[in-house]
Design an enzyme around this catalytic site. Structure first.
Site, short mmCIF file in Angstrom:
data_model
loop_
_atom_site.label_atom_id
_atom_site.label_comp_id
_atom_site.label_asym_id
_atom_site.label_seq_id
_atom_site.Cartn_x
_atom_site.Cartn_y
_atom_site.Cartn_z
N ASP A 1 18.88 -38.88 36.59
CA ASP A 1 19.61 -39.60 35.54
C ASP A 1 20.13 -40.99 35.95
OD1 ASP A 1 19.10 -37.21 34.28
OD2 ASP A 1 21.19 -36.69 33.89
N LYS B 1 15.52 -34.20 29.42
CA LYS B 1 16.34 -33.00 29.20
C LYS B 1 17.46 -33.33 28.23
CE LYS B 1 19.03 -34.00 33.31
NZ LYS B 1 20.30 -34.28 32.58
N CYS C 1 24.92 -33.26 36.75
CA CYS C 1 23.46 -33.05 36.75
C CYS C 1 22.88 -32.88 38.15
CB CYS C 1 22.78 -34.18 35.98
SG CYS C 1 23.17 -34.05 34.21
C1 VGL Z 1 25.40 -35.88 32.75
C2 VGL Z 1 27.20 -35.35 31.46
C3 VGL Z 1 26.41 -35.36 30.31
C4 VGL Z 1 24.87 -36.18 34.12
C5 VGL Z 1 24.60 -35.88 31.62
O1 VGL Z 1 23.80 -36.82 34.24
O2 VGL Z 1 25.53 -35.79 35.11
N1 VGL Z 1 26.69 -35.60 32.65
N2 VGL Z 1 25.11 -35.64 30.42
#
Ligand code: VGL
Ligand code: ZN
Length: 199
Positions: free
Chosen positions: A10, A108, A153
């Site tokens: 991410d 995702k 994540c």
């Molecule tokens: C994430 C919160 C919501 C992350 C993704 O990448 O850690 N955290 N969506």
């Protein structure tokens, strides 16, 4: 090593300073992530990829504040500011991330009613993303993780990977955390207890 894959979690604009769910210092890790990408034979990226109106957004619930918790069909879920909406700038990878050699991008969080922190299973802890099967078929048994956010994540992915039998290393210096209610310490300890190597 032919059986080793780097998974960059991410590394998207919304998780970097100025983004909708900015992780403090999120952009600082881009140079180290690029170094890891350069020195890895196999590279996989994950991309948080929500439809607008996603159920993990506080804005999708009546009078709910971001960072509060609600009960979803599958259990408690933290509510977030709208972030990583499909097709938006915030959902794109950081412009300085050298991602071109990535062999796979795992998206995702695209099911409207289920969030997905882990690269392997959605937050109902049952719906697979397909990554476990992909890695197994390719004989990629050793995983190195970096990215955002350490305590969500990255940690969920590392814990699922360890549970699935992969040998997992998290490069902590190439991660940054959200740290909500002590989540960084708790998840760091959980990873250690699960046999994840923290480097
Ligand atoms: C994430 C919160 C919501 C992350 C993704 O990448 O850690 N955290 N969506
Ligand atoms: Zn998300």
């Amino acid at each position: 090593m032919p059986d080793k894959a780097l998974i960059v979690i991410d590394m998207q604009n919304d998780f970097c300073p100025g983004g909708a769910l900015a992780v403090s210092g999120g952009d600082e890790i881009v140079p180290e992530a690029n170094h890891l990408i350069r020195s890895s034979e196999h590279v996989i990226l994950t991309q948080d990829w929500h439809p607008s109106g996603h159920k993990s957004f506080a804005s999708s619930h009546d009078s709910a504040a971001p960072f509060s918790t609600v009960d979803m069909a599958y259990g408690p879920q933290t509510l977030w500011p709208d972030h990583c909406v499909q097709g938006t700038f915030g959902a794109e990878f950081h412009p300085e991330l050298n991602w071109t050699k990535a062999e796979l991008v795992v998206r995702k969080g695209f099911r409207p009613a289920i969030d997905s922190y882990s690269a392997f299973f959605e937050n109902d802890r049952k719906t697979p993303t397909g990554l476990g099967g992909y890695l197994n078929e390719r004989g990629l048994t050793k995983l190195v993780l970096c990215g955002l956010a350490t305590d969500f994540c990255v940690a969920y992915s590392a814990l699922d990977a360890a549970r699935l039998g992969f040998k997992v290393t998290v490069i902590m210096s190439a991660c940054r955390a959200i740290n909500l209610g002590g989540s960084l310490a708790a998840q760091t300890e959980a990873m250690r207890a699960a046999g994840v190597r923290l480097a």
